[in-house]
Enzyme design. Structure first.
Site, mmCIF file in Angstrom:
data_model
loop_
_atom_site.group_PDB
_atom_site.id
_atom_site.type_symbol
_atom_site.label_atom_id
_atom_site.label_comp_id
_atom_site.label_asym_id
_atom_site.label_seq_id
_atom_site.Cartn_x
_atom_site.Cartn_y
_atom_site.Cartn_z
ATOM 1 N N GLY A 55 0.801 -1.223 0.000
ATOM 2 C CA GLY A 55 0.000 0.000 0.000
ATOM 3 C C GLY A 55 0.829 1.266 0.000
ATOM 4 O O GLY A 55 0.450 2.262 0.621
ATOM 5 N N ALA A 56 1.955 1.235 -0.725
ATOM 6 C CA ALA A 56 2.868 2.388 -0.712
ATOM 7 C C ALA A 56 2.919 3.134 -2.039
ATOM 8 O O ALA A 56 3.795 3.962 -2.233
ATOM 9 C CB ALA A 56 4.278 1.927 -0.334
ATOM 10 N N TYR A 83 -16.211 -2.483 5.588
ATOM 11 C CA TYR A 83 -14.876 -1.914 5.788
ATOM 12 C C TYR A 83 -14.552 -1.835 7.288
ATOM 13 O O TYR A 83 -13.451 -2.194 7.709
ATOM 14 C CB TYR A 83 -14.815 -0.512 5.163
ATOM 15 C CG TYR A 83 -13.513 0.203 5.435
ATOM 16 C CD1 TYR A 83 -12.361 -0.122 4.733
ATOM 17 C CD2 TYR A 83 -13.431 1.210 6.397
ATOM 18 C CE1 TYR A 83 -11.154 0.525 4.985
ATOM 19 C CE2 TYR A 83 -12.242 1.861 6.653
ATOM 20 C CZ TYR A 83 -11.112 1.518 5.941
ATOM 21 O OH TYR A 83 -9.919 2.157 6.201
ATOM 22 N N GLY A 91 -0.904 7.953 -1.312
ATOM 23 C CA GLY A 91 -1.388 8.313 0.012
ATOM 24 C C GLY A 91 -0.381 8.198 1.133
ATOM 25 O O GLY A 91 0.813 8.470 0.956
ATOM 26 N N ILE A 92 -0.861 7.774 2.299
ATOM 27 C CA ILE A 92 -0.003 7.717 3.471
ATOM 28 C C ILE A 92 1.122 6.701 3.305
ATOM 29 O O ILE A 92 2.208 6.874 3.842
ATOM 30 C CB ILE A 92 -0.802 7.415 4.760
ATOM 31 C CG1 ILE A 92 -1.517 6.071 4.685
ATOM 32 C CG2 ILE A 92 -1.794 8.535 5.048
ATOM 33 C CD1 ILE A 92 -2.206 5.660 5.980
ATOM 34 N N GLY A 93 0.875 5.642 2.554
ATOM 35 C CA GLY A 93 1.913 4.649 2.323
ATOM 36 C C GLY A 93 3.075 5.206 1.535
ATOM 37 O O GLY A 93 4.243 4.961 1.862
ATOM 38 N N SER A 153 -8.014 1.234 11.581
ATOM 39 C CA SER A 153 -8.794 2.460 11.418
ATOM 40 C C SER A 153 -9.757 2.635 12.579
ATOM 41 O O SER A 153 -10.223 1.653 13.171
ATOM 42 C CB SER A 153 -9.598 2.418 10.113
ATOM 43 O OG SER A 153 -10.509 3.500 10.045
#
Length: 283
Positions: free
Chosen positions: A10-11, A164, A14-16, A139
């Site tokens: 997940g990089a 989710y 976004g945050i990743g 989350s």
């Protein structure tokens, strides 16, 4: 982070992406596991600029597939003599129910099973690299969620955000059981809530949820701010021996009562093992 090897999902946005570049800037060698080659190559260019002269690399897999996740993990285990930090950050939200290549509900497959399968496949190299860390992005959406072990695949009813939230509850329960199993090994496991971040998240979720995302994100924090807790858990000496906790804004926070249920954590682990064992292996 000089000399440390960080494996991360997940990089590619976004945050990743922010966390990967920041960890590289601090000296880490970053190994991506990604699906989209063009996005991964773009992030690798950023990483190489932040920490030049280091053999940063990417492996490619569809993390909704158990077999592809295992294959990517095997590639990492073969090419990396050590892994100091594993960051499970890939995640998605789907407005309508979809099935993974293994016949699992897609949110559950990507947001939980990929964490489980990848972590278990890299367990030996992490243990051999101890002290090592496992960081998983959960989350605050887990609050209010409950697991129905008779319907983990959401066949009876489906609402995108509710499903989710259940997957994020799975992340915390997974971290809790993982930390218990790793006790005394020198490998820690923690998870985090990054906050509501203005990223690509939810942009392809479909339906009303996708339509409302741009409005909701007007009040969101920046990816840089959202990445801070990932970077903290991956690198700070303050949490070198901390394990099994849920963090928000770089501080431990108490998750929901459901997320502290040890029996549910153990049952989820057993069910995840069963599902992984049942997944077909490509010829």
């Amino acid at each position: 982070m000089d000399g440390k090897v960080v494996v991360m999902t997940g990089a590619t946005s976004g945050i990743g992406e922010v966390a990967a570049v920041e960890l590289a800037r601090r000296g880490a060698r970053v190994v991506l596991i990604a699906r989209d080659r063009s996005r991964a190559e773009a992030v690798l260019r950023e990483i190489r600029a932040a920490n030049p002269g280091i053999a940063h690399r990417a492996h490619y897999a569809d993390l909704s597939s158990i077999d592809e996740t295992r294959r990517a993990a095997a590639e990492v285990a073969t090419t990396e003599p050590r892994v100091d930090v594993l960051i499970n950050n890939a995640g998605a939200l789907f407005n309508r129910r979809q099935l993974s290549p293994d016949g699992l509900e897609m949110t559950f497959a990507v947001n939980h099973m990929a964490y489980f399968v990848l972590t278990e496949a890299l367990r030996d190299v992490l243990l051999a690299s101890a002290p090592a860390r496992i960081v998983s992005t959960a989350s605050g959406a887990h609050r209010g969620a409950r697991l129905d072990f008779d319907d983990l695949q959401s066949e009876r009813s489906y609402a995108g955000f509710d499903v989710y939230g259940r997957s994020k509850l799975c992340n915390i329960l997974f971290t809790r059981e993982l930390a218990h199993r790793l006790e005394g090994t020198g490998v820690t496991a923690n998870c985090l809530h990054p906050g509501f971040v203005a990223t690509r998240f939810g942009d392809r979720s479909g339906g009303l949820l996708q339509a409302l995302m741009p409005i909701a994100k007007l009040g969101a924090i920046s990816p840089k701010k959202g990445a801070e807790t990932i970077v903290y858990l991956a690198s700070s000496p303050d949490v070198a021996e901390t394990s099994g906790l849920y963090f928000y804004r770089c501080k431990p926070e108490t998750p929901s009562d459901e997320a502290q249920d040890d029996a549910a954590a153990a049952r989820l682990w057993a069910e995840s093992e069963r599902l992984e064992a049942a997944a077909p292996v490509a010829a």
